[in-house]
Design a protein around this motif. Structure first.
Motif, PDB file in Angstrom:
ATOM      1  N   ASP A   5       0.841  -1.192   0.000  1.00 36.85           N
ATOM      2  CA  ASP A   5       0.000   0.000   0.000  1.00 36.85           C
ATOM      3  C   ASP A   5       0.879   1.245   0.000  1.00 36.85           C
ATOM      4  O   ASP A   5       1.978   1.243   0.577  1.00 36.85           O
ATOM      5  CB  ASP A   5      -0.903   0.014   1.238  1.00 36.85           C
ATOM      6  CG  ASP A   5      -1.981  -1.051   1.174  1.00 36.85           C
ATOM      7  OD1 ASP A   5      -2.393  -1.384   0.047  1.00 36.85           O
ATOM      8  OD2 ASP A   5      -2.392  -1.541   2.244  1.00 36.85           O
ATOM      9  N   PRO A   6       0.441   2.327  -0.635  1.00 35.68           N
ATOM     10  CA  PRO A   6       1.251   3.549  -0.625  1.00 35.68           C
ATOM     11  C   PRO A   6       1.409   4.096   0.791  1.00 35.68           C
ATOM     12  O   PRO A   6       0.516   3.963   1.632  1.00 35.68           O
ATOM     13  CB  PRO A   6       0.453   4.514  -1.505  1.00 35.68           C
ATOM     14  CG  PRO A   6      -0.950   3.979  -1.500  1.00 35.68           C
ATOM     15  CD  PRO A   6      -0.822   2.491  -1.367  1.00 35.68           C
ATOM     16  N   ASP A  21      -2.180  10.794   8.377  1.00 36.55           N
ATOM     17  CA  ASP A  21      -2.630  10.404   7.044  1.00 36.55           C
ATOM     18  C   ASP A  21      -3.754  11.327   6.598  1.00 36.55           C
ATOM     19  O   ASP A  21      -4.788  11.434   7.260  1.00 36.55           O
ATOM     20  CB  ASP A  21      -3.125   8.947   7.064  1.00 36.55           C
ATOM     21  CG  ASP A  21      -3.485   8.429   5.682  1.00 36.55           C
ATOM     22  OD1 ASP A  21      -3.310   9.177   4.700  1.00 36.55           O
ATOM     23  OD2 ASP A  21      -3.924   7.269   5.578  1.00 36.55           O
ATOM     24  N   GLY A  22      -3.537  12.000   5.488  1.00 35.10           N
ATOM     25  CA  GLY A  22      -4.559  12.904   4.968  1.00 35.10           C
ATOM     26  C   GLY A  22      -5.582  12.252   4.083  1.00 35.10           C
ATOM     27  O   GLY A  22      -6.427  12.936   3.512  1.00 35.10           O
ATOM     28  N   GLY A  23      -5.535  10.911   3.959  1.00 28.32           N
ATOM     29  CA  GLY A  23      -6.525  10.216   3.149  1.00 28.32           C
ATOM     30  C   GLY A  23      -6.087  10.067   1.705  1.00 28.32           C
ATOM     31  O   GLY A  23      -5.071  10.624   1.276  1.00 28.32           O
ATOM     32  N   HIS A  24      -6.856   9.294   0.954  1.00 28.80           N
ATOM     33  CA  HIS A  24      -6.484   8.962  -0.424  1.00 28.80           C
ATOM     34  C   HIS A  24      -7.258   9.768  -1.461  1.00 28.80           C
ATOM     35  O   HIS A  24      -6.984   9.648  -2.655  1.00 28.80           O
ATOM     36  CB  HIS A  24      -6.719   7.469  -0.679  1.00 28.80           C
ATOM     37  CG  HIS A  24      -5.938   6.572   0.227  1.00 28.80           C
ATOM     38  ND1 HIS A  24      -4.558   6.546   0.237  1.00 28.80           N
ATOM     39  CD2 HIS A  24      -6.335   5.686   1.164  1.00 28.80           C
ATOM     40  CE1 HIS A  24      -4.139   5.665   1.131  1.00 28.80           C
ATOM     41  NE2 HIS A  24      -5.208   5.140   1.721  1.00 28.80           N
ATOM     42  N   ASP A  25      -8.229  10.562  -1.036  1.00 30.28           N
ATOM     43  CA  ASP A  25      -9.053  11.281  -2.019  1.00 30.28           C
ATOM     44  C   ASP A  25      -8.729  12.771  -2.044  1.00 30.28           C
ATOM     45  O   ASP A  25      -9.609  13.611  -2.148  1.00 30.28           O
ATOM     46  CB  ASP A  25     -10.541  11.054  -1.737  1.00 30.28           C
ATOM     47  CG  ASP A  25     -10.959  11.572  -0.365  1.00 30.28           C
ATOM     48  OD1 ASP A  25     -10.067  11.800   0.477  1.00 30.28           O
ATOM     49  OD2 ASP A  25     -12.168  11.757  -0.142  1.00 30.28           O
TER      50      ASP A  25
END
Length: 286
Positions: free
Chosen positions: A59-60, A131-135
């Motif tokens: 995962d990134p 983590d700022g999220g993936h979107d």
């Protein structure tokens, strides 16, 4: 390359994604490739083997997010006092225009890795989330958000100066209610006029379509399936009605290489016109 000159080995870029459920392949697996993602997709041939399908992928790494100038309200203070308790929690980060209306929303994790007095001064605090999220929005969103910050657009064609990425971001903001919106009363009949001068790509087609049917800054689908759903009602207008599409030749030529038809016979423009007519819309192309 395989020894059989009648067969080819094909490499698909970004053609594999992780799935939750893995399974063991049968002793003699068979694979079939379909040209499309719908049930009506046409077969593009069979494969005797696939390499790379069941391969573990990392995962990134999470990218931190800085929240600058936060008001230390009690829920936030509680998370700061016990960050370990909050690190599994999630929250909505709402993007507001200058009137306080919600423009967009992003989901962020509350794993707090740092907090300090804000660079903006006063009693505000700056917080770092692990983590700022993936979107996260793309850089193309910045000028679009800056324009919408003044309030929803009141004039037509304000999306037209942007490129395809910017127009896609514009379409995101037309769905600005971050909660499930209540169905709008539908109206039918009458004539709507679509100005096709700026329909040079698929996002532009949907921007112009929504503007013609409902007005500036409104939503009526952002891609094929969503547009098809909107024609079924609940978004403000429903067939039958007449759509007069001026300068339609621009849309016919520009996104001509975008094909939704699984058999590859029709362009995106032709498919949209066909769907409108099948739904009871009288389309007049000029």
């Amino acid at each position: 390359m395989v020894a059989d000159t009648e067969r080819y080995d094909i490499v698909l870029g970004a053609g594999v994604r992780n799935e939750e459920g893995f399974f063991e392949l049968p002793a003699t697996p068979r694979f079939e490739l379909f040209a499309g993602t719908t049930a009506a997709a046409a077969s593009a041939g069979r494969c005797s083997a696939v390499d790379g399908l069941f391969r573990a992928r990392m995962d990134p790494a999470p990218v931190p997010l800085e929240l600058i100038g936060c008001e230390p309200a009690e829920p936030l203070l509680a998370a700061l006092r016990r960050p370990r308790r909050s690190e599994r929690d999630w929250a909505y980060l709402l993007v507001l225009d200058r009137h306080g209306a919600v423009m967009a929303s992003r989901t962020v994790g509350l794993a707090i890795t740092g907090a300090r007095p804000s660079v903006l001064g006063g009693t505000l605090v700056d917080i770092t989330l692990a983590d700022g999220g993936h979107d996260r929005p793309s850089p193309a969103a910045r000028p679009v958000w800056a324009q919408w910050h003044q309030g929803p657009p009141a004039e037509p064609h304000m999306w037209a100066p942007y490129d395809s990425q910017g127009r896609a971001e514009w379409l995101d903001l037309t769905t600005r209610d971050w909660r499930m919106p209540a169905p709008r009363p539908d109206r039918s009949g009458g004539e709507h006029h679509l100005d096709g001068r700026f329909v040079t790509d698929v996002p532009g087609l949907h921007c112009a379509m929504a503007e013609a049917l409902l007005g500036p800054g409104r939503y009526f689908g952002r891609e094929w399936n969503a547009f098809k759903d909107c024609l079924c009602g609940g978004f403000g207008v429903v067939p039958p009605f007449t759509l007069t599409w001026r300068d339609s030749e621009v849309a016919r030529r520009a996104p001509a290489d975008v094909v939704e038809d699984p058999l590859g016979r029709l362009s995106y423009f032709e498919e949209v016109v066909g769907l409108l007519e099948q739904s009871g819309v009288t389309v007049v192309l000029r």
